[in-house]
Design a protein around this motif. Structure first.
Motif, short mmCIF file in Angstrom:
data_model
loop_
_atom_site.label_atom_id
_atom_site.label_comp_id
_atom_site.label_asym_id
_atom_site.label_seq_id
_atom_site.Cartn_x
_atom_site.Cartn_y
_atom_site.Cartn_z
N CYS A 1 7.15 22.89 8.18
CA CYS A 1 6.66 22.00 7.11
C CYS A 1 6.55 22.78 5.81
O CYS A 1 5.88 23.82 5.76
N LYS A 2 7.19 22.28 4.78
CA LYS A 2 7.12 22.90 3.46
C LYS A 2 6.81 21.84 2.40
O LYS A 2 7.31 20.72 2.47
N GLY A 3 5.98 22.22 1.44
CA GLY A 3 5.66 21.33 0.32
C GLY A 3 4.32 20.64 0.43
O GLY A 3 4.01 19.79 -0.42
N THR B 1 11.48 19.17 11.25
CA THR B 1 11.49 19.67 9.87
C THR B 1 10.86 18.64 8.94
O THR B 1 11.22 17.46 8.98
N ARG C 1 9.63 17.99 4.84
CA ARG C 1 9.70 18.43 3.46
C ARG C 1 8.93 17.44 2.58
O ARG C 1 9.17 16.23 2.64
N LEU D 1 15.23 15.24 -0.38
CA LEU D 1 14.38 15.93 0.59
C LEU D 1 14.96 15.82 2.00
O LEU D 1 14.91 16.78 2.77
N ALA E 1 16.05 18.84 4.39
CA ALA E 1 15.54 18.99 5.76
C ALA E 1 16.69 19.13 6.75
O ALA E 1 16.63 19.94 7.69
#
Length: 242
Positions: free
Chosen positions: A26-28, A172, A174, A201, A205
């Protein structure tokens, strides 16, 4: 009072994900505001998407109130949980009631989760977006937070069996920067901009996803334009028409 239900459910979900040995990237999450209202907008490829969308907000210590079809609230197991977590039932025959409920939640400083495609995309590509999320953000004076999920379709999606065994499946997530929803712009224009951001996004991902299909029998979860055997959007529409 709602958090007496919500937090234990989140804890149970996290325990299950560890038992399944899911590899969550997980990013963001820092793009989700720590306070105040916001509309969280995600693509929709799995029955479990709302859980992973909610997980993305936890680092910011936020709990998301999702809009979900009313039938889920009538179920003997999920119903009490959904009501206890203050999620928002949507009866398509009385959509204005759910819309007003969501507005009240946003104005009180809550994050409301929305799937603007309305239903799961069986092609695993973005469908057209309904404008309700943009209109809510405009009326409540809050930002839209775009996000995208990839890999959740491998756990449980429409037309395929559940996969709840210890699968090591990568997930994943984002989360993008806020999209403003000024009242002097048409909701349709904001919706188009929002969809473009979610598409970016989603592609990010997909590029970051660490595995590819293992063989010819494992290509169903990949969209056709990426070489998979999922139906194309046109094929899905034709099947629905039949």
């Amino acid at each position: 009072m709602a958090e007496l239900v919500y937090r234990p459910v989140v804890g149970l979900a996290q325990t299950l994900f560890k038992a399944w040995d899911l590899k969550i990237d997980c990013k963001g999450s820092e793009n989700i505001p720590r306070s105040g209202g916001a509309v969280l907008v995600s693509n929709h490829i799995s029955y479990l998407d709302f859980i992973f969308d909610g997980l993305a907000a936890l680092p910011q210590k936020r709990l998301v109130r999702f809009m979900a079809k009313e039938s889920v609230f009538r179920h003997k197991i999920s119903g009490p949980l959904m009501r206890g977590m203050k999620h928002i039932p949507v009866d398509r025959k009385q959509g204005e009631t759910a819309y007003q409920h969501a507005l009240d939640s946003l104005r009180s400083g809550e994050i409301v989760g929305v799937f603007p495609e309305a239903t799961i995309s069986q092609s695993f590509t973005l469908k057209s977006f309904k404008s309700g999320a943009a209109r809510m953000a405009q009326e409540a004076g809050v930002p839209l937070i775009p996000m995208a999920l990839w890999g959740t379709q491998r756990l449980w999606t429409k037309g395929h069996p559940k996969n709840f065994k210890r699968s090591h499946t990568p997930i994943t997530i984002r989360v993008g920067e806020p999209v403003e929803a000024p009242t002097d712009q048409y909701a349709g224009a904001i919706t188009r901009r929002l969809r473009e951001r979610v598409q970016e996004l989603l592609e990010a991902a997909q590029r970051a996803y660490p595995v590819r299909p293992k063989g010819p029998d494992d290509t169903w979860w990949m969209p056709a334009h990426l070489g998979g055997t999922a139906p194309t959007p046109e094929e899905v529409k034709a099947a629905e028409a039949r």
